[in-house]
Design a protein around this motif. Structure first.
Motif, PDB file in Angstrom:
ATOM      1  N   THR A 129      -1.119   2.586  -0.891  1.00  0.00           N
ATOM      2  CA  THR A 129      -2.068   3.260  -0.002  1.00  0.00           C
ATOM      3  C   THR A 129      -1.717   3.018   1.460  1.00  0.00           C
ATOM      4  OG1 THR A 129      -3.835   3.091  -1.659  1.00  0.00           O
ATOM      5  CG2 THR A 129      -4.497   3.443   0.630  1.00  0.00           C
ATOM      6  N   LYS A 168       1.172   5.119   2.495  1.00  0.00           N
ATOM      7  CA  LYS A 168       0.745   6.499   2.713  1.00  0.00           C
ATOM      8  C   LYS A 168       0.047   6.647   4.061  1.00  0.00           C
ATOM      9  CE  LYS A 168       0.238   7.925  -2.127  1.00  0.00           C
ATOM     10  NZ  LYS A 168      -0.676   8.471  -3.153  1.00  0.00           N
ATOM     11  N   TYR A 214       5.312   6.455   3.207  1.00  0.00           N
ATOM     12  CA  TYR A 214       5.478   6.954   1.836  1.00  0.00           C
ATOM     13  C   TYR A 214       6.069   8.360   1.834  1.00  0.00           C
ATOM     14  CZ  TYR A 214       4.524   7.145  -3.184  1.00  0.00           C
ATOM     15  OH  TYR A 214       4.657   7.215  -4.554  1.00  0.00           O
ATOM     16  N   SER A 215       5.577   9.221   2.706  1.00  0.00           N
ATOM     17  CA  SER A 215       6.085  10.594   2.753  1.00  0.00           C
ATOM     18  C   SER A 215       7.552  10.616   3.169  1.00  0.00           C
ATOM     19  CB  SER A 215       5.251  11.450   3.707  1.00  0.00           C
ATOM     20  OG  SER A 215       5.299  10.941   5.026  1.00  0.00           O
TER      21      SER A 215
END
Length: 305
Positions: free
Chosen positions: A76, A79, A84-85
């Motif tokens: 989390t 992100k 994360y992306s």
């Protein structure tokens, strides 16, 4: 550096994948016959190395509540921070030629490339965990999910999301995934793959493990590709499947099975030369550096099938 790899048609969904075995077999024969084999530096490979610092990747069903919470919180945070992306974006860039659907080179790069990809994610995961749990005795690692087990219960409600879309992406959890007998064929019956073609053992093994193999009766041998399709949702997308956190558990199992096979066949390696041996976008990482997980500093809780 702009990386150039010869590749074929790319499939957007694992469920769309079709492969002309005769065509692929001939292309692999030609590639292997016309490529000078590079000897891997075996002095650097020690499958029994005991290091004082060895990360242990656990079976996901053995994760306790603290580990489950730590994994979810670290993902989390990645992100929320936008990391994360960026990690997903590496996999979305198909110029890295890391899947067998992209041609013979992609097939031979598949296992090494994804081993490095897991390491990159695990480092980011642990960096996030270190910030969130500065007093933790040990940092979280990527667990593995045995394909013969049900979908990890603790991930059921931890759904993937796509940047720019408000709603989580549901999974289907339907279709065909490997049985214990299929796993045995992948590991111990690998020499049955691409029968009739003059290819080496590594090529036969990675063909089965990636999901292009056949059972002895000629039916499809479920493996990596088919598990992506079985999970469904964004996991069925060949580019953006890492958006689903279960991607990492799935590929840890791929990596674990490769490691088990490697210990039985330490002299079998892919026929890769020049740029194809470099696991871009990690410019300093070659296949040779990725052969032994113990040298890389991690191991698996179990090495049983």
């Amino acid at each position: 550096m702009a990386w150039k790899h010869t590749s074929h048609q790319h499939f957007n969904l694992f469920s769309e994948i079709t492969l002309d075995t005769e065509k692929v077999g001939r292309e692999l024969e030609t590639l292997i016959a016309n490529t000078d084999r590079i000897d891997v530096n075996v002095e650097r490979i020690n499958f029994a190395l005991e290091s004082t610092v060895q990360k242990v990747r656990k079976d996901q069903k053995n994760f306790n509540e603290e580990e489950i919470t730590a994994f979810k919180n670290a993902v989390t945070k990645l992100k929320e921070d936008g990391d994360y992306s960026e990690i997903v974006g590496i996999h979305a860039d198909m110029s890295h030629n890391m899947h067998g659907t992209m041609g013979p080179i992609g097939l031979l790069r598949f296992l090494g490339w994804h081993r490095q990809y897991l390491l990159e994610f695990e480092e980011a995961l642990q960096n996030a965990d270190r910030i969130l749990r500065p007093q933790a005795e040990s940092l979280i690692t990527i667990p593995y999910w045995r394909w013969v087990d049900p979908f990890p219960e603790w991930l059921q409600d931890f759904l993937p999301s796509i940047p720019g879309t408000p709603d989580p992406v549901p999974r289907s959890l339907s279709g065909s995934k490997p049985s214990s007998n299929d796993i045995d064929i992948i590991i111990n019956g690998f020499d049955q793959q691409l029968s009739g073609f003059n290819v080496d053992g590594y090529t036969r093994f990675t063909t089965g493990l990636e999901g292009f193999g056949r059972r002895p009766d000629g039916s499809e041998l479920p493996a990596h590709n088919q598990v992506h399709q079985w999970v469904g949702g964004i996991m069925n997308n060949t580019r953006y499947s890492p958006a689903d956190p279960v991607f990492w558990l799935h590929h840890a199992e791929v990596d674990r099975l490769w490691h088990i096979w490697q210990k039985q066949h330490p002299d079998l390696h892919p026929v890769l030369n020049d740029n194809d041996r470099i696991m871009d976008p990690w410019n300093e990482t070659s296949y040779d550096q990725l052969v032994s997980i113990t040298t890389l500093g991690y191991n698996y809780q179990s090495e049983s099938l």
